[in-house]
Structure formats: C-alpha cells, structure tokens
Design an enzyme around this catalytic site. Structure first.
Site, mmCIF file in Angstrom:
data_model
loop_
_atom_site.group_PDB
_atom_site.id
_atom_site.type_symbol
_atom_site.label_atom_id
_atom_site.label_comp_id
_atom_site.label_asym_id
_atom_site.label_seq_id
_atom_site.Cartn_x
_atom_site.Cartn_y
_atom_site.Cartn_z
ATOM 1 N NE ARG A 15 1.402 5.236 -13.961
ATOM 2 C CZ ARG A 15 2.576 4.652 -14.167
ATOM 3 N NH1 ARG A 15 3.483 4.567 -13.215
ATOM 4 N NH2 ARG A 15 2.871 4.136 -15.355
ATOM 5 C CG ASP A 16 5.701 6.376 -15.415
ATOM 6 O OD1 ASP A 16 6.254 6.373 -14.298
ATOM 7 O OD2 ASP A 16 6.107 5.714 -16.373
ATOM 8 C CG HIS A 207 6.340 2.422 -20.151
ATOM 9 N ND1 HIS A 207 5.154 2.997 -19.726
ATOM 10 C CD2 HIS A 207 7.265 2.824 -19.231
ATOM 11 C CE1 HIS A 207 5.346 3.679 -18.627
ATOM 12 N NE2 HIS A 207 6.636 3.599 -18.297
ATOM 13 C CG HIS A 209 11.108 5.710 -17.905
ATOM 14 N ND1 HIS A 209 10.634 6.652 -17.035
ATOM 15 C CD2 HIS A 209 10.219 4.689 -17.889
ATOM 16 C CE1 HIS A 209 9.504 6.220 -16.498
ATOM 17 N NE2 HIS A 209 9.218 5.020 -17.000
ATOM 18 C CB CYS A 240 9.806 4.316 -11.466
ATOM 19 S SG CYS A 240 9.242 3.182 -10.195
ATOM 20 C CG ASN A 249 7.424 7.899 -18.861
ATOM 21 O OD1 ASN A 249 7.356 8.356 -17.736
ATOM 22 N ND2 ASN A 249 7.130 6.644 -19.141
HETATM 23 P P1 HMG Z 1 2.837 -3.340 1.708
HETATM 24 O O1 HMG Z 1 3.438 -2.523 2.829
HETATM 25 O O2 HMG Z 1 3.407 -4.691 1.434
HETATM 26 O O3 HMG Z 1 1.263 -3.478 1.907
HETATM 27 O O4 HMG Z 1 2.878 -2.445 0.386
HETATM 28 P P2 HMG Z 1 0.437 -4.090 3.066
HETATM 29 O O5 HMG Z 1 -0.666 -4.843 2.419
HETATM 30 O O6 HMG Z 1 1.307 -4.776 4.079
HETATM 31 O O7 HMG Z 1 -0.171 -2.764 3.757
HETATM 32 C C1 HMG Z 1 0.641 -1.794 4.405
HETATM 33 C C2 HMG Z 1 -0.167 -0.497 4.539
HETATM 34 O O8 HMG Z 1 -0.433 0.044 3.237
HETATM 35 C C3 HMG Z 1 -1.522 -0.680 5.191
HETATM 36 O O9 HMG Z 1 -1.859 0.521 5.852
HETATM 37 C C4 HMG Z 1 -2.444 -0.859 4.007
HETATM 38 O O10 HMG Z 1 -3.772 -0.511 4.292
HETATM 39 C C5 HMG Z 1 -1.843 0.125 3.018
HETATM 40 P P3 HMG Z 1 -1.691 0.660 7.448
HETATM 41 O O11 HMG Z 1 -2.527 -0.440 8.015
HETATM 42 O O12 HMG Z 1 -0.222 0.473 7.738
HETATM 43 O O13 HMG Z 1 -2.193 2.046 7.718
HETATM 44 N N1 HMG Z 1 -2.128 -0.253 1.635
HETATM 45 C C6 HMG Z 1 -2.684 0.571 0.730
HETATM 46 N N2 HMG Z 1 -3.090 1.852 0.821
HETATM 47 C C7 HMG Z 1 -3.616 2.386 -0.296
HETATM 48 N N3 HMG Z 1 -3.748 1.717 -1.474
HETATM 49 C C8 HMG Z 1 -3.344 0.448 -1.580
HETATM 50 C C9 HMG Z 1 -2.788 -0.186 -0.442
HETATM 51 N N4 HMG Z 1 -2.294 -1.414 -0.232
HETATM 52 C C10 HMG Z 1 -1.894 -1.455 1.046
HETATM 53 N N5 HMG Z 1 -3.486 -0.190 -2.737
HETATM 54 C C11 HMG Z 1 2.084 -1.874 -1.787
HETATM 55 C C12 HMG Z 1 2.487 -2.988 -0.857
HETATM 56 C C13 HMG Z 1 1.963 -2.460 -3.176
HETATM 57 C C14 HMG Z 1 0.759 -1.290 -1.341
HETATM 58 C C15 HMG Z 1 3.164 -0.763 -1.768
HETATM 59 O O14 HMG Z 1 4.435 -1.340 -1.947
HETATM 60 C C16 HMG Z 1 2.929 0.313 -2.804
HETATM 61 O O15 HMG Z 1 1.938 1.025 -2.778
HETATM 62 N N6 HMG Z 1 3.873 0.499 -3.727
HETATM 63 C C17 HMG Z 1 3.773 1.595 -4.694
HETATM 64 C C18 HMG Z 1 4.367 1.153 -5.969
HETATM 65 C C19 HMG Z 1 4.254 2.251 -7.006
HETATM 66 O O16 HMG Z 1 3.323 3.024 -7.052
HETATM 67 N N7 HMG Z 1 5.262 2.295 -7.907
HETATM 68 C C20 HMG Z 1 5.255 3.188 -9.014
HETATM 69 C C21 HMG Z 1 4.373 2.645 -10.111
HETATM 70 S S1 HMG Z 1 5.165 1.356 -11.071
HETATM 71 C C22 HMG Z 1 6.042 2.240 -12.281
HETATM 72 O O17 HMG Z 1 6.128 3.434 -12.214
HETATM 73 C C23 HMG Z 1 6.645 1.500 -13.447
HETATM 74 C C24 HMG Z 1 5.808 1.660 -14.722
HETATM 75 O O18 HMG Z 1 5.699 3.016 -15.100
HETATM 76 C C25 HMG Z 1 6.447 0.873 -15.891
HETATM 77 C C26 HMG Z 1 7.928 1.143 -16.035
HETATM 78 O O19 HMG Z 1 8.354 2.291 -16.217
HETATM 79 O O20 HMG Z 1 8.650 0.151 -15.965
HETATM 80 C C27 HMG Z 1 4.387 1.106 -14.529
HETATM 81 MG MG MG Z 2 7.296 4.120 -16.243
#
Ligand code: HMG
Ligand code: MG
Length: 304
Positions: A15-16, A207, A209, A240, A249
């Site tokens: 995933r990450d 966690h 990186h 990310c 990571n």
């Molecule tokens: P948004 O634009 O505010 O969402 O995004 P919305 O509710 O307004 O919807 C917009 C569109 O997205 C719509 O589609 C929804 O259906 C769709 P449209 O009508 O335009 O065709 N949608 C979705 N589709 C699939 N799955 C969903 C979903 N939700 C809405 N769940 C949202 C908000 C959170 C969805 C967006 O900003 C997003 O997906 N962000 C991705 C964030 C991400 O994956 N980041 C990486 C992971 S975090 C990380 O890596 C850090 C970590 O490792 C720890 C660390 O290292 O610190 C965990």
């Molecule tokens: Mg991470």
C-alpha cells in the site's frame, strides 16, 4: 539497553509502497506479492487503499487485490479508508480490518484528504463506528508527526491530542507517521513521551520514512522506550504522493536484520523476505531499497 522480547512488524509495502511507484503493477502481481509476504511469517500486511482512483490510480484495484489474495489464519490484511464511501467499498470487498488516516498538520490534511483535521476526525468517528459495528478492527494513522512538508515544525501536543481522540473512537492502535522522514532520535523520544502521556505505549506504533537515513536509529530508540509495533515496507518501497520529498519507508529487511541482531523475535524469516523484496524489485525494474538485500547480493557476486 531495555528492549522488548518481541516486536510486531506491520508490512506496508503493497500500500504505502506501491501507491507512490510510477510503474503500475498488475493486480495479479500485487496478489503474488502479498501472498509471498504472507509466507514470510508477517502477521499484519496492508493490502491496498479504497481512495479516489483519480488521485491514487495505483490503488484503483483494491477490491480485486483483496478478493484475490490467500488469507492465512492469524494474519491481518488491513486496507486504508479515507471516508464512508471507502469503508463501504472495503466492506463489500470483504475487508476485516481498515485503517483511517489523519494528520497533525492542517495543510497536509487538506492536500491529502481534502478536509481539515477537525473535519477528518468527525468523518473518522462515523467511519470507525460503522466499521466496529461490522466487527472490523480499526487502526489509526497520524501523518506528519515530526514535521510537515508544507508547514515545517509540528507540535507534539497536537499529535497526542489526535492520538487520544482516535483511541476514544475505537482504534486499537495508533501509528505515528514520520511521513517525510525528518525526525531524529531525541525528537522521537520526546514525541513518544508527550503522546504516551495521553495514550499508553502499548497502543502506539511507529512508521518512519527514511528520507534522511534516520529511520533505523529512530526505530531503535522507539523500541527502547517501550514501543513494540513497527511499520516498514519490503524493499523500502514507497512514499506518500501528497508529501513532496517523502521517500520510501524503511525497508522491512533492514528492520528485521537489526531486530534479529538484537535478539528480538518477530516470527518473520529474513531470507524469505529478501526474496520477496527481489521479486517486487524485478517487477519495478530497480534494485531493492534494502541495504541488507543489496549487501547480500554484493557478497553473493563476490564483489569487495
Ligand atoms: P474529495 O474530492 O473531497 O471527495 O476527496 P468527494 O467526497 O468530494 O468526492 C469526489 C469524487 O471522488 C467523487 O467522484 C467520489 O465518488 C469520489 P465523482 O462523483 O467526481 O466521480 N470518491 C471516492 N472514490 C473512491 N473511493 C473513495 C472515494 N471518496 C470519494 N473512498 C478523498 C476526498 C479522501 C476521497 C481524496 O482526497 C482521496 O482519495 N485522497 C487520497 C489520499 C491518499 O490515499 N493518501 C495516501 C495515503 S496516506 C499516507 O500515505 C500516509 C501514511 O502512510 C502514514 C505516513 O506516512 O504518515 C498512512
Ligand atoms: Mg507512510
């Protein structure tokens, strides 16, 4: 040194790791990667995330991957969910554990999940309640615990307050994410002390990186201070997409080598894990980001 007897490794490479790789990996290869990880003895293997496929196309096949893997008894296969839509998709796909993710920085929260920290906590309260009502386990992440790519320094008290709130919501564990890999050991110790004033250490995971090469040192001080859960990524994959400068990571192989040397048990087999790292490295067409794997291959080739 005061060290735990056992540490649980949480493998986040599928995933990450893969969320930030420019090469798109086929679902069948992701499934093969996860099945191989299962065979190493890991007990928690993050599978994917149910997020916007427009923003993170690498994770668009989350349901297919979850459906395709062989789930071993005793192994958890969590997926990330950012909102109710993601949770509902995860439930339909048969997920048994999810992870919610917030940040200790407002700008990062906006860039990552398009809402403020407070809004994310409100959202995750509902998501967690629904997940728990389906008998699922919920893990909580906090990003940018040691620094934010947009805002710089982050207040440890903010991290501690979010951690306490996530535990109140029902998360069984909080992973403290140094998303951009800037922390150094003293900062980690100070952060853990502040967070542990709100949330006992047995609820906490770390966690890191490895952007600045500090991750192993940070893990060592974290476990010396009583943390027994460590996130890491096979072959050091990842980063990310919403954190400029976030590199991979820390490699699981390198953490495991250190833990083995310290006599700390994990249940994970290093040789098998190195093979998995080489497998995914081949698919990505690049060498493993694990120093242990590289050293082993150099020795095997007879180089000095
Ligand atoms: P948004 O634009 O505010 O969402 O995004 P919305 O509710 O307004 O919807 C917009 C569109 O997205 C719509 O589609 C929804 O259906 C769709 P449209 O009508 O335009 O065709 N949608 C979705 N589709 C699939 N799955 C969903 C979903 N939700 C809405 N769940 C949202 C908000 C959170 C969805 C967006 O900003 C997003 O997906 N962000 C991705 C964030 C991400 O994956 N980041 C990486 C992971 S975090 C990380 O890596 C850090 C970590 O490792 C720890 C660390 O290292 O610190 C965990
Ligand atoms: Mg991470």
């Amino acid at each position: 040194m005061k060290l735990p007897r056992r540490v649980r490794l949480v493998e986040v490479g599928a995933r990450d790791g893969l969320q930030n790789e420019p090469v798109m990996i086929d679902s069948v290869d992701k499934i093969a990667l996860i099945n191989r990880l299962s065979a190493t003895g890991l007990s928690t293997i993050e599978v994917s995330s149910f997020v916007s496929p427009r923003l993170v196309p690498q994770m668009a096949d989350a349901a297919k991957v979850l459906a395709g893997i062989d789930r071993l008894p005793g192994v958890s296969y969590p997926v990330l969910v950012p909102n109710r839509k993601g949770l509902e998709a995860a439930i339909s796909a048969g997920a048994e554990e999810v992870a919610v993710f917030c940040a200790a920085s407002e700008t990062f929260s906006q860039r990552n999940i398009n809402c403020s920290v407070a809004q994310s906590l409100e959202r995750f309260a509902k998501v967690t309640e629904l997940a728990l009502s389906h008998g699922m386990k919920v893990r909580g992440y906090i990003s940018c615990v040691a620094g934010c790519p947009y805002e710089g320094a982050v207040d440890a008290v903010v991290v501690a307050d979010i951690a306490a709130r996530l535990i109140e919501l029902g998360c069984y564990e909080i992973s403290l994410g140094d998303t951009i890999g800037v922390a150094t050991p003293n900062q980690v110790l100070a952060l853990i002390d502040v967070v542990a004033a709100n949330v006992p250490r047995h609820y906490l995971a770390v966690h890191f990186h490895d952007t600045y090469g500090q991750a192993l040192a940070n893990i060592l001080v974290a476990i010396e201070s009583g943390i027994t859960v460590v996130d890491s990524s096979v072959a050091g994959l990842g980063g990310c997409p919403f954190a400029p400068g976030s590199s991979g990571n820390i490699a699981t192989e390198d953490v495991l080598y250190m833990l083995n040397g310290l006599g700390i048990s994990t249940g994970v087999d290093l040789d098998t894990l190195i093979e998995v790292g080489l497998f995914i490295g081949n698919l990505l067409n690049r060498p493993s980001g694990s120093k242990v794997a590289l050293a082993r291959s150099t020795v095997a080739r007879g180089c000095s």
